[in-house]
Design a protein around this motif. Sequence first.
Motif, PDB file in Angstrom:
ATOM      1  N   GLY A 106     -28.773  20.977 -12.887  1.00 46.80           N
ATOM      2  CA  GLY A 106     -27.510  21.661 -13.147  1.00 46.80           C
ATOM      3  C   GLY A 106     -27.575  23.155 -12.979  1.00 46.80           C
ATOM      4  O   GLY A 106     -26.893  23.723 -12.124  1.00 46.80           O
ATOM      5  N   MET A 110     -25.924  24.678  -9.537  1.00 43.85           N
ATOM      6  CA  MET A 110     -24.580  25.188  -9.789  1.00 43.85           C
ATOM      7  C   MET A 110     -24.517  26.717  -9.808  1.00 43.85           C
ATOM      8  O   MET A 110     -23.603  27.319  -9.250  1.00 43.85           O
ATOM      9  N   GLN A 113     -24.699  27.909  -6.289  1.00 46.95           N
ATOM     10  CA  GLN A 113     -23.414  27.820  -5.583  1.00 46.95           C
ATOM     11  C   GLN A 113     -22.451  28.919  -6.036  1.00 46.95           C
ATOM     12  O   GLN A 113     -21.728  29.502  -5.208  1.00 46.95           O
ATOM     13  N   ARG A 131     -14.240  27.074  -8.926  1.00 50.17           N
ATOM     14  CA  ARG A 131     -14.969  25.869  -9.341  1.00 50.17           C
ATOM     15  C   ARG A 131     -16.365  26.207  -9.840  1.00 50.17           C
ATOM     16  O   ARG A 131     -16.770  25.781 -10.929  1.00 50.17           O
ATOM     17  N   TYR A 132     -17.104  26.975  -9.067  1.00 54.38           N
ATOM     18  CA  TYR A 132     -18.495  27.230  -9.434  1.00 54.38           C
ATOM     19  C   TYR A 132     -18.630  28.302 -10.509  1.00 54.38           C
ATOM     20  O   TYR A 132     -19.575  28.264 -11.301  1.00 54.38           O
ATOM     21  N   GLU A 135     -18.005  26.347 -13.611  1.00 53.50           N
ATOM     22  CA  GLU A 135     -19.155  25.509 -13.933  1.00 53.50           C
ATOM     23  C   GLU A 135     -20.293  26.354 -14.493  1.00 53.50           C
ATOM     24  O   GLU A 135     -20.995  25.934 -15.418  1.00 53.50           O
ATOM     25  N   GLN A 175     -22.760  35.786 -11.183  1.00 51.64           N
ATOM     26  CA  GLN A 175     -22.245  34.449 -11.494  1.00 51.64           C
ATOM     27  C   GLN A 175     -20.919  34.507 -12.258  1.00 51.64           C
ATOM     28  O   GLN A 175     -20.374  33.473 -12.640  1.00 51.64           O
TER      29      GLN A 175
END
Length: 230
Positions: A106, A110, A113, A131-132, A135, A175
């Motif tokens: 995970g 993730m 990405q 989306r990422y 996540e 991120q």
Amino acid sequence: MIEVYSWPTPNGHKVHIMLEECGLKYRAIPVDIGAGDQFQPKFLALSPNNKIPALVDPDGPDGKPISLFESGAILLYLAGKTGRFLPASTHGKYEVLEWLMFQMGGVGPMLGQAHHFRVYAPEKIAYAVDRYTNEAKRLYGVMDKRLANSRYLGGNEYSIADIAVFPWLRSWKNQGIDWNDYPHLKGWFDEVAKRPAVMRGVEVLADRRKPVTDDKAREMLFGATQYKRK
């Protein structure tokens, strides 16, 4: 002496940190993934998935040499070799292993990405970014909740689970993360970051790091070369 074929990425730093924590003698051999070194036959013989890191230990099990790829497998091997950072008890061992698998399945994929679509993608695709990023935030939340009730990810003792996760969170800003939302995780992060072996580990090959700005590096990392049969 152990040889680690690596580059200053989160997966590379996992192994650098583990080697430093265990006090093992090793030599870091750079595999410049922006230049395409990961596709050279010599490296593919060690890592058929053309990903760093790979490790060669001339003093492996039963005194015979062993080579390994996949950072999680390497951490487990080094833990077994040294008897460190993986509990001896069955219960404790599996508590650490579930968080190691959480990172491998995970956190790494993730957050990688999220980093790619937020920073490296040639065009910003809103769906992919959302989306990422979402996540990433979810995964940070899972770890924050865990660390509200546990000193370390795998339990009361520092382990390969912490070593595996830490390098991935160093790029929290890319991120889309606000540390204020994850106070327990931030406390853990700061504590791990101050460990002398961690500080040494993240500096291994760090002087070789280059921004991914030229077309060749983008092709080697993200282009069609990745998908050719080797």
